[in-house]
Design an enzyme around this catalytic site. Structure first.
Site, PDB file in Angstrom:
ATOM      1  N   HIS A  46       0.852  -1.184   0.000  1.00 12.17           N
ATOM      2  CA  HIS A  46       0.000   0.000   0.000  1.00 12.17           C
ATOM      3  C   HIS A  46       0.894   1.243   0.000  1.00 12.17           C
ATOM      4  CE1 HIS A  46      -3.135  -2.830   1.093  1.00 12.17           C
ATOM      5  NE2 HIS A  46      -2.437  -3.189   2.157  1.00 12.17           N
ATOM      6  N   TYR A 181      -1.131  37.140 -15.354  1.00  8.20           N
ATOM      7  CA  TYR A 181      -2.497  36.756 -15.702  1.00  8.20           C
ATOM      8  C   TYR A 181      -2.897  37.256 -17.084  1.00  8.20           C
ATOM      9  CZ  TYR A 181      -7.554  36.235 -15.499  1.00  8.20           C
ATOM     10  OH  TYR A 181      -8.850  35.896 -15.786  1.00  8.20           O
ATOM     11  N   LYS A 185      -3.737  33.452 -20.774  1.00  9.50           N
ATOM     12  CA  LYS A 185      -4.793  32.983 -21.670  1.00  9.50           C
ATOM     13  C   LYS A 185      -4.295  32.864 -23.101  1.00  9.50           C
ATOM     14  CE  LYS A 185      -8.985  31.781 -22.761  1.00  9.50           C
ATOM     15  NZ  LYS A 185      -9.539  30.471 -22.300  1.00  9.50           N
TER      16      LYS A 185
END
Length: 240
Positions: A46, A181, A185
């Site tokens: 695990h 910023y 985009k």
């Protein structure tokens, strides 16, 4: 040495090693925060952030009262009142998550060893894997195990490892980069037509309050995760 249902020893590096639980041999291998290892024998066990183990460490909830074995054999009582983020990479498997954590001062930290068993009641629930300094006299003690219900954890295959990068002020994150910023985009749009056969990468951006994990092909972002910090940082590795 024995305590409740466990048998343990102290190794030559002064760490505690759990040898048996309920008279069954146990395996607990602690990893440094952010450590990457290559050992195929570990894949059978695990894995929780910071540890590979034959023991399943159960789910705990915030505000649980725990007891931690100290170096003099006594139990120290603590409360899980904070959270932090830890990860490791084992055989290209990136294991990560937010963990409940107790706050300890310098005096208490000096009494605790890596590997020390952690109990809830008389039940073994985890082991000490790391400490993270958050103030002059304040440390976080993460308690690893199955994900706390209000937190996030996960794992993914990372063929090229995980790059860790400090998240700079006033920057936004996309894919493999951080930019102002007003530029992020446009950068994202420019990646739309890039080749899908580019090299895969995983990047972890961090600051005290937040973690971002991106999975990418070249500079094209495929996945973007947001989680609270802080990132547990090892003493021996410097993250840029």
């Amino acid at each position: 040495m024995e305590l409740y249902n466990i048998k343990y020893a102290i190794d030559p590096t002064n760490k505690i090693v759990i040898e048996q639980v309920d008279n069954v041999d146990a395996f607990v291998h602690i990893l440094e925060p952010g450590q990457e290892v290559f050992d195929e024998t570990l894949s059978q066990y695990h894995q929780f952030p910071g540890v590979v183990s034959s023991i399943i460490f159960p789910q705990l909830v915030l505000n649980t009262i725990i007891s931690v074995l100290s170096e003099d054999g006594s139990l120290l009582t603590l409360k899980l009142e904070n959270t932090c983020f830890n990860f490791h990479v084992c055989n290209k498997r990136f294991v990560f998550g937010n963990l409940p954590a107790a706050v300890v001062n310098n005096e208490t930290k000096q009494k605790l060893r890596i590997g020390a068993p952690i109990f809830a009641g008389k039940k073994l629930v985890s082991v000490v894997t790391a400490f993270h300094r958050v103030g002059e006299n304040e440390w976080l003690l993460p308690v690893t195990g199955i994900r706390e219900a209000s937190q996030l954890s996960g794992h993914m295959k990372v063929l090229n490892g995980v790059r860790v990068e400090k998240w700079r002020p006033n920057m936004s994150v996309y894919g493999t980069v951080q930019l102002p910023y007003d530029k992020i985009k446009q950068h994202a749009l420019e990646q739309e037509n890039k080749t899908p056969n580019a090299l895969e990468s995983c990047v972890l951006f961090y600051k005290d309050s937040e973690i971002r994990i991106t999975y990418n092909k070249g500079d094209y972002e495929i996945m973007h995760l947001r989680m609270p910090g802080p990132l547990i940082q090892p003493n021996t590795i410097y993250y840029s």
